[in-house]
Structures are given as structure tokens and as C-alpha cells.
Design a protein around this motif. Sequence first.
Motif, mmCIF file in Angstrom:
data_model
loop_
_atom_site.group_PDB
_atom_site.id
_atom_site.type_symbol
_atom_site.label_atom_id
_atom_site.label_comp_id
_atom_site.label_asym_id
_atom_site.label_seq_id
_atom_site.Cartn_x
_atom_site.Cartn_y
_atom_site.Cartn_z
ATOM 1 N N ILE A 85 0.810 -1.211 0.000
ATOM 2 C CA ILE A 85 0.000 0.000 0.000
ATOM 3 C C ILE A 85 0.851 1.274 0.000
ATOM 4 C CG2 ILE A 85 -0.365 0.155 2.501
ATOM 5 C CD1 ILE A 85 -2.942 0.951 -0.253
ATOM 6 N N ILE A 86 1.951 1.284 0.726
ATOM 7 C CA ILE A 86 2.810 2.478 0.751
ATOM 8 C C ILE A 86 3.396 2.723 -0.629
ATOM 9 C CG2 ILE A 86 4.889 3.515 1.733
ATOM 10 C CD1 ILE A 86 2.514 3.356 3.676
ATOM 11 N N ARG A 87 3.878 1.668 -1.270
ATOM 12 C CA ARG A 87 4.416 1.799 -2.623
ATOM 13 C C ARG A 87 3.325 2.248 -3.595
ATOM 14 N NH1 ARG A 87 9.042 -2.259 -4.222
ATOM 15 N NH2 ARG A 87 10.256 -2.204 -2.312
ATOM 16 N N PHE A 88 2.139 1.683 -3.436
ATOM 17 C CA PHE A 88 1.018 2.040 -4.299
ATOM 18 C C PHE A 88 0.701 3.529 -4.169
ATOM 19 C CE2 PHE A 88 -3.538 2.587 -5.090
ATOM 20 C CZ PHE A 88 -3.669 1.972 -6.330
ATOM 21 N N ILE A 89 0.583 4.005 -2.958
ATOM 22 C CA ILE A 89 0.281 5.422 -2.723
ATOM 23 C C ILE A 89 1.389 6.306 -3.274
ATOM 24 C CG2 ILE A 89 -0.001 7.182 -0.915
ATOM 25 C CD1 ILE A 89 -1.485 4.982 0.727
ATOM 26 N N LEU A 90 2.632 5.914 -3.081
ATOM 27 C CA LEU A 90 3.768 6.684 -3.595
ATOM 28 C C LEU A 90 3.718 6.789 -5.117
ATOM 29 C CD1 LEU A 90 6.417 8.153 -2.904
ATOM 30 C CD2 LEU A 90 7.562 5.950 -3.093
ATOM 31 N N VAL A 91 3.489 5.678 -5.788
ATOM 32 C CA VAL A 91 3.394 5.676 -7.252
ATOM 33 C C VAL A 91 2.224 6.537 -7.708
ATOM 34 C CG1 VAL A 91 2.841 4.224 -9.268
ATOM 35 C CG2 VAL A 91 4.598 3.505 -7.650
ATOM 36 N N ILE A 92 1.088 6.383 -7.058
ATOM 37 C CA ILE A 92 -0.102 7.154 -7.416
ATOM 38 C C ILE A 92 0.170 8.651 -7.284
ATOM 39 C CG2 ILE A 92 -2.458 7.725 -6.666
ATOM 40 C CD1 ILE A 92 -2.290 5.090 -8.220
ATOM 41 N N LEU A 93 0.763 9.063 -6.174
ATOM 42 C CA LEU A 93 1.016 10.491 -5.956
ATOM 43 C C LEU A 93 2.007 11.065 -6.959
ATOM 44 C CD1 LEU A 93 1.080 10.710 -2.050
ATOM 45 C CD2 LEU A 93 -0.672 11.595 -3.607
ATOM 46 N N ILE A 94 3.084 10.341 -7.210
ATOM 47 C CA ILE A 94 4.075 10.809 -8.186
ATOM 48 C C ILE A 94 3.452 10.889 -9.574
ATOM 49 C CG2 ILE A 94 6.218 10.195 -9.389
ATOM 50 C CD1 ILE A 94 7.196 9.078 -6.655
ATOM 51 N N CYS A 95 2.744 9.851 -9.959
ATOM 52 C CA CYS A 95 2.090 9.843 -11.277
ATOM 53 C C CYS A 95 1.048 10.954 -11.367
ATOM 54 C CB CYS A 95 1.427 8.495 -11.541
ATOM 55 S SG CYS A 95 2.593 7.151 -11.820
ATOM 56 N N TYR A 96 0.298 11.152 -10.299
ATOM 57 C CA TYR A 96 -0.738 12.189 -10.295
ATOM 58 C C TYR A 96 -0.137 13.576 -10.528
ATOM 59 C CZ TYR A 96 -3.970 15.651 -8.544
ATOM 60 O OH TYR A 96 -4.736 16.773 -8.423
ATOM 61 N N VAL A 97 0.821 13.949 -9.705
ATOM 62 C CA VAL A 97 1.403 15.292 -9.809
ATOM 63 C C VAL A 97 2.050 15.489 -11.174
ATOM 64 C CG1 VAL A 97 3.175 16.841 -8.887
ATOM 65 C CG2 VAL A 97 1.692 15.584 -7.314
ATOM 66 N N PHE A 98 2.858 14.522 -11.591
ATOM 67 C CA PHE A 98 3.539 14.628 -12.876
ATOM 68 C C PHE A 98 2.542 14.712 -14.034
ATOM 69 C CE2 PHE A 98 5.131 12.429 -16.672
ATOM 70 C CZ PHE A 98 6.170 13.286 -17.018
ATOM 71 N N SER A 99 1.607 13.792 -14.076
ATOM 72 C CA SER A 99 0.695 13.666 -15.218
ATOM 73 C C SER A 99 -0.253 14.847 -15.357
ATOM 74 C CB SER A 99 -0.125 12.380 -15.104
ATOM 75 O OG SER A 99 0.738 11.269 -15.065
ATOM 76 N N TYR A 100 -0.853 15.251 -14.258
ATOM 77 C CA TYR A 100 -1.819 16.346 -14.362
ATOM 78 C C TYR A 100 -1.131 17.708 -14.494
ATOM 79 C CZ TYR A 100 -5.458 12.966 -13.945
ATOM 80 O OH TYR A 100 -6.274 11.899 -14.194
ATOM 81 N N TYR A 101 0.097 17.819 -14.022
ATOM 82 C CA TYR A 101 0.866 19.037 -14.272
ATOM 83 C C TYR A 101 1.189 19.139 -15.767
ATOM 84 C CZ TYR A 101 4.670 22.404 -14.333
ATOM 85 O OH TYR A 101 5.462 23.479 -14.637
ATOM 86 N N VAL A 102 1.715 18.052 -16.327
ATOM 87 C CA VAL A 102 2.038 18.034 -17.752
ATOM 88 C C VAL A 102 0.773 18.199 -18.588
ATOM 89 C CG1 VAL A 102 2.960 16.614 -19.644
ATOM 90 C CG2 VAL A 102 4.173 16.716 -17.460
ATOM 91 N N GLY A 103 -0.317 17.533 -18.195
ATOM 92 C CA GLY A 103 -1.585 17.660 -18.916
ATOM 93 C C GLY A 103 -2.087 19.089 -18.941
#
Length: 141
Positions: free
Chosen positions: A68-86
Motif C-alpha cells: 500500500i505504501i508503494r502504491f500510494i507513492l506511485v499514485i502520488l508521483i504519477c498524479y502530480v507529474f501527469s496532471y501538471y504536464v496535462g
Amino acid sequence: MKHSFFRFLLVGIINTIIGLSFMYLFLHLFHFSYWLSTFIGNTIGCCVSYFLNKSFTFKSDKSFASSIIRFILVILICYVFSYYVGEKLALLLFTQLNFLPSIYGKDAAVLFGTGIYTICNYIGQKYFVFRSEPLVKEWNQ
């Protein structure tokens, strides 16, 4: 459906329907900001995503505590990166192409961010969260 990416896409369709529905609901009905709307929608989709990806996509036997910690970490990194770039991509596109009505800029940013997020999230989930074999062994096959 042998390859995990196809299962991931199927789960992604479910998550996208749920997540985007909530994003647009909060963006248009409740008039929340872009960031708050995408964060809430993404969080709701993530809850569904974790359990479906763990059991169906990657058939992982990792415990909840270990993943779960790894999952949350991946989700947060992907979220910030992806929606910033989007958001930046939509801003660039809508300012450069004058025939596109700027009223749709935020909607386009959500869609661009979602596409980028899907790719980044798959890579993170497969190789960091639910990896069953050592990474080097998997790449050599």
C-alpha cells in the motif's frame, strides 16, 4: 487477456469511468478547482484500482502492508507529474491554436493528464508495487 497490460487497461477503463465522472462532477457541478477535482476523482479511482490491480491485473500475493505504501507513492508521483504536464500541454495547445475554444481547456487538461497518468501508473504498478520477480530477471526474459 494473458498480458498484464491488457488487464490493466480493462481495470483502467473502470477506473477512468469512475475517476473522470467524479472529476467532472466536482469540476462542473460543484465548481471545485482543477486540482481539487482531479485529486478527489483520482483518489476515488485509486481505491478501486488498488484492489483490482492487486487481485486481477498483477495477481499479486503481496500483503496489504507491504504494497500500500508503494502504491500510494506511485499514485502520488504519477498524479502530480501527469496532471501538471496535462495542464501545461492543454495551455500550450489552446493558446497556440486560436480556433479551439478556451472554455474546453480544463476539460482537455483532464483528458491529457489521464492519458499520461495511465502510462506512468502502469509502469509504476508493474515494476515497483506488484512486482513478483526481481526486475533484472523479468527484463532478461
